[in-house]
Design a protein around this motif. Structure first.
Motif, PDB file in Angstrom:
ATOM      1  N   ALA A  79       0.823  -1.215   0.000  1.00  0.00           N
ATOM      2  CA  ALA A  79       0.000   0.000   0.000  1.00  0.00           C
ATOM      3  C   ALA A  79       0.853   1.259   0.000  1.00  0.00           C
ATOM      4  O   ALA A  79       0.575   2.224  -0.728  1.00  0.00           O
ATOM      5  CB  ALA A  79      -0.945  -0.011   1.199  1.00  0.00           C
ATOM      6  N   CYS A  84      -0.113   5.085  -0.636  1.00  0.00           N
ATOM      7  CA  CYS A  84      -0.808   5.316   0.627  1.00  0.00           C
ATOM      8  C   CYS A  84       0.168   5.887   1.662  1.00  0.00           C
ATOM      9  O   CYS A  84       1.373   5.642   1.589  1.00  0.00           O
ATOM     10  CB  CYS A  84      -1.412   4.020   1.155  1.00  0.00           C
ATOM     11  SG  CYS A  84      -2.714   3.335   0.112  1.00  0.00           S
ATOM     12  N   PHE A 100      -5.046   8.029   1.479  1.00  0.00           N
ATOM     13  CA  PHE A 100      -5.079   7.099   0.346  1.00  0.00           C
ATOM     14  C   PHE A 100      -5.143   7.909  -0.946  1.00  0.00           C
ATOM     15  O   PHE A 100      -5.648   9.041  -0.968  1.00  0.00           O
ATOM     16  CB  PHE A 100      -6.280   6.152   0.461  1.00  0.00           C
ATOM     17  CG  PHE A 100      -7.603   6.855   0.577  1.00  0.00           C
ATOM     18  CD1 PHE A 100      -8.372   7.116  -0.547  1.00  0.00           C
ATOM     19  CD2 PHE A 100      -8.096   7.250   1.816  1.00  0.00           C
ATOM     20  CE1 PHE A 100      -9.597   7.763  -0.449  1.00  0.00           C
ATOM     21  CE2 PHE A 100      -9.311   7.895   1.932  1.00  0.00           C
ATOM     22  CZ  PHE A 100     -10.069   8.158   0.793  1.00  0.00           C
ATOM     23  N   CYS A 102      -6.670   7.299  -4.055  1.00  0.00           N
ATOM     24  CA  CYS A 102      -7.799   7.275  -4.987  1.00  0.00           C
ATOM     25  C   CYS A 102      -9.035   7.902  -4.345  1.00  0.00           C
ATOM     26  O   CYS A 102      -9.946   7.212  -3.872  1.00  0.00           O
ATOM     27  CB  CYS A 102      -8.095   5.849  -5.438  1.00  0.00           C
ATOM     28  SG  CYS A 102      -6.754   5.108  -6.392  1.00  0.00           S
ATOM     29  N   ILE A 111      -2.445   5.280 -10.747  1.00  0.00           N
ATOM     30  CA  ILE A 111      -1.809   4.248  -9.924  1.00  0.00           C
ATOM     31  C   ILE A 111      -1.132   3.219 -10.814  1.00  0.00           C
ATOM     32  O   ILE A 111      -1.739   2.678 -11.742  1.00  0.00           O
ATOM     33  CB  ILE A 111      -2.844   3.546  -9.027  1.00  0.00           C
ATOM     34  CG1 ILE A 111      -3.602   4.571  -8.185  1.00  0.00           C
ATOM     35  CG2 ILE A 111      -2.177   2.507  -8.139  1.00  0.00           C
ATOM     36  CD1 ILE A 111      -2.735   5.335  -7.218  1.00  0.00           C
ATOM     37  N   LEU A 157      -6.097   1.523  -1.349  1.00  0.00           N
ATOM     38  CA  LEU A 157      -5.928   2.587  -2.338  1.00  0.00           C
ATOM     39  C   LEU A 157      -7.155   3.487  -2.440  1.00  0.00           C
ATOM     40  O   LEU A 157      -7.026   4.692  -2.675  1.00  0.00           O
ATOM     41  CB  LEU A 157      -5.622   1.986  -3.712  1.00  0.00           C
ATOM     42  CG  LEU A 157      -4.252   1.329  -3.879  1.00  0.00           C
ATOM     43  CD1 LEU A 157      -4.155   0.660  -5.240  1.00  0.00           C
ATOM     44  CD2 LEU A 157      -3.126   2.348  -3.707  1.00  0.00           C
TER      45      LEU A 157
END
Length: 342
Positions: A79, A84, A100, A102, A111, A157
């Motif tokens: 992550a 992240c 995060f 997204c 990503i 994400l």
């Protein structure tokens, strides 16, 4: 059937072959505060320093007697590598997510897996730790590495709210994140196998019924598991927290050799569903039992797991950091006592 090394016993169990006794180990997190104090390898530094990670991981075997070495102690490697942001935690608190990438579905386009994954910061630390551990332990001891899986990657994400909403409103967006997660896991797993890791545990609790509707597990997640297990060049285990009863059929047909379940999934029932398709791993409660109960009760529950057909005796999830060493030693001793009592 006697005289197996710990590694031989572990691998034979995963492969569904006869063993003299079930292995006893942890396929999930093993870092506890007593071991940190004893070794000087403490969180949060041990999450990020290869030597400290190795020292603390090995202590689970050398001090407690667990029949495997398992690393790392957190689920943040993938992550963080994908964008992240985490707080590093403390001596008895694992790293936790702060942000995060997204925030909306358009962000998913940005990503991607790093071009040279082996040189990315967190993955490089893991590969270095694997080398250190392999140089310090006997080849008779299995080395287990853990990482989050496709559903968990999508969850980290996108954040909890987006994940739960998009699984209904934008399943194609989650599917895209999961597919990228599968590719990451395959590449990362195989880098670890090249360093001598014997088995990789895919931790994908966000695919379980507690969060994800079982029909969507079949539609979105299970195809990724088939791709993932086909691409992994070593022994593979799936761990899902919570009550996995409703997806046991899919888990059994996913291609994973081992299925790690926690105490909320009834072991006897799981055995009736999974049969010989995979090795069941677990499922003594790390919080309700290993952390909190007497050594006598710990032994009783561990022995019942063996009686109920577990293939590898293990905690049902990550060991709580404040669990006493004496409790885990009792857990290990229960395996030998079980066979002496037969």
């Amino acid at each position: 059937m006697s005289g197996y090394t710990a590694k031989e016993r572990f691998i034979r169990s995963l492969e569904g072959k006869d063993v003299d006794k079930v292995p006893v180990c942890s396929v999930t997190q093993t870092g506890i505060v007593e071991l940190m104090e004893l070794t000087g390898a403490k969180w949060p530094q041990a999450h990020y320093d290869p030597e400290m990670m190795a020292t603390l991981s090995i202590a689970g075997h050398e001090v407690i007697g667990l029949e495997a070495v398992r690393f790392p102690f957190c689920n943040t490697v993938i992550a963080e590598t994908l964008g992240c942001i985490f707080n590093e935690g403390s001596i008895d608190t694992q790293p936790y997510q702060l942000d995060f990438p997204c925030k909306n579905k358009e962000d998913v386009e940005n990503i991607s897996i790093p071009a040279d994954l082996a040189e990315s910061r967190r993955v490089k630390i893991m590969l270095q730790a694997a080398e250190v551990i392999k140089n310090r332990i006997s080849d008779d001891i299995p080395l287990i590495a853990g990482m989050i899986g496709p559903a968990a990657i999508a969850f980290y994400l996108s954040g909890a709210n987006n994940y739960l909403r998009w699984c209904i409103t934008e399943p194609e967006i989650l599917k895209r994140l999961m597919k990228m997660g599968t590719e990451f896991c395959i590449e990362y797993s195989n880098l670890l196998f090249e360093k001598g890791v014997d088995a990789v545990v895919i931790i994908d609790s966000e695919a379980g019924p507690d969060l994800f509707p079982p029909p969507l597990f079949t539609e979105l997640v299970l195809p990724e598991y088939h791709l993932l297990t086909a691409g992994m060049k070593g022994h593979k285990i799936l761990h899902i927290c919570g009550d996995a009863t409703d997806i046991l059929d899919g888990m059994a047909d996913s291609g994973f050799e081992g299925l790690s379940i926690e105490e909320r999934t009834d072991l006897s029932y799981a055995k009736s569903i999974v049969g010989d398709k995979a090795c069941l791993i677990g499922n003594v409660s790390p919080a309700a039992t290993l952390l909190s109960k007497s050594t006598e009760m710990i032994k009783k529950e561990a022995k019942q797991c063996i009686e109920d057909g577990v293939g590898i005796l293990a905690p049902g999830c990550g060991i709580a950091p404040r669990t006493p060493v004496a409790n885990i030693k009792a857990f290990v001793a229960a395996r030998d006592e079980y066979y002496q009592e037969q």
